[in-house]
Write an enzyme that holds these catalytic residues in place. Structure first.
Site, mmCIF file in Angstrom:
data_model
loop_
_atom_site.group_PDB
_atom_site.id
_atom_site.type_symbol
_atom_site.label_atom_id
_atom_site.label_comp_id
_atom_site.label_asym_id
_atom_site.label_seq_id
_atom_site.Cartn_x
_atom_site.Cartn_y
_atom_site.Cartn_z
ATOM 1 N N ARG A 191 64.256 29.134 103.524
ATOM 2 C CA ARG A 191 64.053 31.030 104.240
ATOM 3 C C ARG A 191 65.660 31.951 104.568
ATOM 4 N NH1 ARG A 191 59.692 32.350 107.314
ATOM 5 N NH2 ARG A 191 58.326 30.106 107.816
ATOM 6 N N GLU B 168 59.368 23.013 106.302
ATOM 7 C CA GLU B 168 58.340 23.624 107.362
ATOM 8 C C GLU B 168 57.211 22.320 107.160
ATOM 9 O OE1 GLU B 168 57.949 27.830 107.785
ATOM 10 O OE2 GLU B 168 60.529 28.045 108.004
ATOM 11 N N GLU C 86 53.002 35.360 104.226
ATOM 12 C CA GLU C 86 54.486 35.886 104.801
ATOM 13 C C GLU C 86 55.044 35.465 103.775
ATOM 14 O OE1 GLU C 86 56.847 33.420 108.823
ATOM 15 O OE2 GLU C 86 54.980 32.380 107.374
ATOM 16 N N ASP D 38 54.426 45.342 101.141
ATOM 17 C CA ASP D 38 54.397 46.288 102.107
ATOM 18 C C ASP D 38 55.651 47.147 100.990
ATOM 19 O OD1 ASP D 38 55.454 48.374 103.459
ATOM 20 O OD2 ASP D 38 56.598 47.244 105.325
ATOM 21 N N HIS E 44 44.739 31.344 112.101
ATOM 22 C CA HIS E 44 45.398 30.815 111.256
ATOM 23 C C HIS E 44 45.174 31.734 110.072
ATOM 24 C CE1 HIS E 44 44.086 26.862 113.124
ATOM 25 N NE2 HIS E 44 43.121 27.169 113.585
ATOM 26 N N CYS F 104 45.518 32.134 107.130
ATOM 27 C CA CYS F 104 45.088 32.082 105.425
ATOM 28 C C CYS F 104 43.401 32.622 105.685
ATOM 29 C CB CYS F 104 44.987 30.519 105.891
ATOM 30 S SG CYS F 104 46.198 29.961 105.087
#
Length: 777
Positions: free
Chosen positions: A436, A465, A476, A533, A743, A745
């Site tokens: 990240r 993670e 994400e 976006d 969730h 997904c």
């Protein structure tokens, strides 16, 4: 004494007055009709023969020729001096023709009659087919209403609409009207059909307003008869229509509003569309040009005719037959005509007819697009709607793109499996492992090392993670990396606060690889069905589709600059140079310093004047939209094409490409409420669900976007809107202190059974404000 002209009653198969031919012959024997001087009479009778001879006595060839020549001269003379009696006659050597020679004196008429009689070919009014024009139609309607007898009108309509020559010379503009129409539309006279379209529309309206089923049946039967003749001729000689005037009949017939009635589809509309679909290229182009000059209302009527025909045919037959193909091809010609009108500026984009009007629901809902994609890629010459992409909605095109991606990914997957047998195991996925804290650098490194894997399915892993990427993690990932890339502090893009769009920073110090990465990310997102976006002005998508840009695009992308340039173009010529004081340069600020760029060699020494201001505006727009960002955009384009380059991308318009990348701008949560599904004890009427939708509808737009991101992993709306989202809400216990979870997904919301509206609002606001990362709940 002289006979008077007969009444408007008409003879069989003709729009000329009743007994016109016999009347004309009688007038020949009453020669001369007008007083003539001696020279005119001598010229007119130069080849005359003694008409008192015994009619039964055979004439010699010379005498027969002389007799026929004399009669021809007399017929021309009558036509030139008295006319044929048909108002608006299209024959220019007739007194009744509005574009004719006008009233001639007897001597001039006799001389001209003799000259015309000596020509190799002859055109006499009583040899011409019937014709219609709006004044005649009004007279016939009035006569029918007065007398209560519709039959004379029926005969006229049937005579014209069953005859190609008659229809092709009906509803014509006069020369003066044609010049006015040319000036109004800003096109050459040669680009016009010569047809008075308002008169055609008014004629059809007049026919409908009679409310006579007998008359309308006569019209449609006549059209059917004409189309049968044309089909026979087309079978005998496919190129039998080879010049523009013969195309007029199709223009007239397609404006018939009765074609919207399904009862006429088989016998009238099907042959009409079939004939238009196989017109020679030159005739087809001519028809498209004429259609492009029509008002949106008339073009929309024809689009509706074709759309209804294709829809009814598909639902009825459940197959793609020749009729569906013909209807689609003519719809494509109408689409092209509309595009020509839009490009020429004759129709603004604000008018109701735009590209959405050409989407067909039956095609998008009933046709097996996977099979259509197969036909499209087949080497056999098979019909495919992919060859007519104007008819496909963006969501359908997206599915075709997914089929293409699947085919390519399957190819890559099979290749990976095959290679693993010989050189060791390789992943069938494009696996990206990123930190990240180093999103851009990690992604750039891995994408650049695995360019051959870019079309494989994407799997994203965040280092340190837990979590398996079933779609939510990659959403994400894209959300986070795009936010960093478009951060103005990063220096790759500038941001317009008023328009809320990003533009390439011409002064960017970043290397080309990072702009290429953005293009790659857009392509990978498309192939994995992820909505981004991304807030670019529309010109970026036009450039990606390799479309030319103009001042109009500059006005949309950068309104202030566009208005200033338009003001320069509109300013009074004599005051341009002293008022604006411009030269052929663009000045801008870079790193606190004022810089300039010459739009042409020595631009700083060339003043902008009334004569060269058009050149200045064109070069300025080109510099701003293209030249100033050439390095950055070329790299971006190269990255995008490395993933998405190919035939499938060409299915999209630039507007649809923007929709594919960014999703729909409409946040319709009422549509989402209608399609939501419920599980584990929840239902549409459950008190907690009722409270949930009340809270969501009351949220401001930005918080609604956060809610959408919380549930789906993206705050962007799918192409077909939220009403097309598979959204599930499940009951997750009764502990009101527990926060909702999701969730992402699977677009699956887990919500405890809150009993209080304020508690529900508080817990949701907490949850949607902290949405980054994978958490064990």
């Amino acid at each position: 004494g002289q006979q008077s002209l007969p009444s408007a009653a008409t003879d069989r198969q003709s729009s000329r007055p009743a007994h016109f031919t016999q009347w004309t012959r009688d007038r020949f024997h009453a020669w001369p009709i007008c007083p003539m001087d001696e020279d005119a009479e001598r010229l007119a009778n130069e080849n005359d023969v003694d008409m008192s001879d015994n009619a039964e006595e055979p004439l010699s060839p010379a005498e027969d020729t002389a007799k026929r020549g004399s009669e021809l001269v007399k017929r021309y003379f009558v036509q030139l001096t008295q006319g044929c009696g048909r108002k608006g006659c299209p024959h220019r050597n007739c007194l009744n023709c509005p574009d004719g020679r006008g009233r001639l004196d007897p001597t001039a008429a006799a001389l001209l009659a003799l000259e015309l009689a000596k020509s190799d070919s002859h055109t006499l009014c009583d040899d011409l087919p019937p014709f219609l024009h709006i004044d005649l139609v009004k007279e016939l309607v009035h006569a029918a209403m007065q007398s209560g007898d519709i039959k004379p009108f029926m005969k006229e309509v049937a005579a014209v609409f069953s005859n190609s020559d008659a229809l092709n010379q009906s509803f014509l503009f006069s020369d003066a009207q044609l010049e006015q129409e040319s000036s109004r539309l800003g096109v050459g006279v040669g680009e016009l059909s010569g047809l008075d379209t308002p008169s055609i529309v008014e004629t059809y309206r007049a026919l409908l307003q009679t409310h006579s089923g007998e008359l309308l049946n006569a019209l449609m039967n006549a059209m059917e008869s004409l189309l049968v003749k044309l089909q026979v001729a087309q079978l005998a000689q496919p190129t039998f229509i080879s010049e523009g005037r013969a195309v007029r009949q199709f223009f007239i017939l397609m404006l018939n509003p009765l074609l919207l009635e399904p009862q006429y589809h088989k016998q009238v509309l099907l042959p009409l569309l079939s004939l238009i679909a196989v017109l020679p290229d030159a005739c087809s182009a001519q028809l498209v040009q004429w259609w492009s000059l029509l008002p949106a209302e008339q073009l929309m009527q024809m689009v509706s005719v074709c759309q209804q025909f294709v829809t009814v045919r598909l639902y009825h037959t459940q197959r793609i037959d020749d009729a569906v193909q013909a209807g689609t091809q003519v719809l494509g010609q109408l689409y092209e005509a509309n595009e020509v009108a839009l490009r020429s500026g004759r129709r603004s984009t604000a008018e109701p007819l735009d590209y959405h009007a050409f989407y067909n629901d039956a095609v998008n809902q009933e046709v097996n697009l996977r099979e259509d994609y197969r036909r499209w890629k087949s080497e056999r010459d098979e019909f495919s709607f992919c060859e007519h992409p104007f008819i496909l909605e963006p969501s359908s095109k997206s599915r075709v793109l997914m089929y293409d991606a699947t085919a390519q990914m399957t190819h890559e997957f099979e290749g990976a499996i095959l290679r693993s047998l010989f050189v060791g195991a390789t992943s069938p996925y494009l696996v990206v492992k990123v930190r990240r804290s180093h999103l851009i650098s990690d992604t750039l490194l891995q994408m650049s090392l695995r360019k051959e894997d870019l079309k494989k399915p994407l799997k994203v892993q965040f280092v340190a993670e837990e979590g398996i990427d079933e779609g939510g993690v990659q959403k994400e990932f894209f959300q986070l990396i795009m936010a960093q890339i478009f951060d103005v502090n990063y220096g790759m893009f500038t941001y317009d606060q008023d328009l809320r769009v990003y533009w390439f920073n011409r002064s960017s110090l970043e290397n080309e690889r990072e702009f290429e990465l953005i293009g790659i990310l857009l392509g990978v997102a498309i192939y994995n069905g992820v909505i981004l976006d991304v807030r670019f002005p529309h010109v970026v998508y036009k450039k990606l589709m390799r479309q030319e840009l103009s001042l109009t695009d500059l006005k949309v992308a950068f309104p202030d600059i566009g208005r200033n340039l338009q003001q320069l173009l509109d300013y009074e010529a004599a005051e341009v140079e002293p008022t604006f004081g411009l030269c052929m340069q663009v000045c801008y600020e870079e790193f606190g310093e004022r810089r300039s760029h010459d739009l042409m060699r020595g631009g700083g020494d060339i003043a902008v004047t009334a004569e060269n201001r058009g050149v200045y505006v064109r070069l300025y727009a080109k510099y701003l939209l293209e030249d100033s960002i050439l390095r950055q955009f070329d790299s971006f384009m190269r990255g995008f094409q490395s993933v998405c380059g190919g035939e499938c991308l060409q299915l999209f318009r630039w507007e649809e490409l923007e929709l594919l990348i960014c999703g729909s701008p409409v946040l319709d949560f009422e549509a989402l409420e209608r399609v939501a599904q419920y599980d584990d004890g929840y239902s549409r009427d459950h008190p907690a669900i009722v409270l949930l939708w009340q809270v969501i509808h009351e949220l401001p737009v930005e918080m609604q976007k956060k809610f959408l991101f919380f549930c789906t992993g993206s705050d962007r709306v799918p192409i077909k809107g939220l009403g097309n989202l598979n959204f599930v809400i499940s009951r997750n216990g009764t502990d009101e202190e527990r926060l909702p979870s999701a969730h992402t997904c699977f677009n699956h919301l887990l919500m405890p059974e809150y009993k209080c509206k304020e508690k529900l609002r508080t817990q949701f606001l907490k949850a949607i404000s902290d949405t980054e990362g994978f958490h064990i709940i």
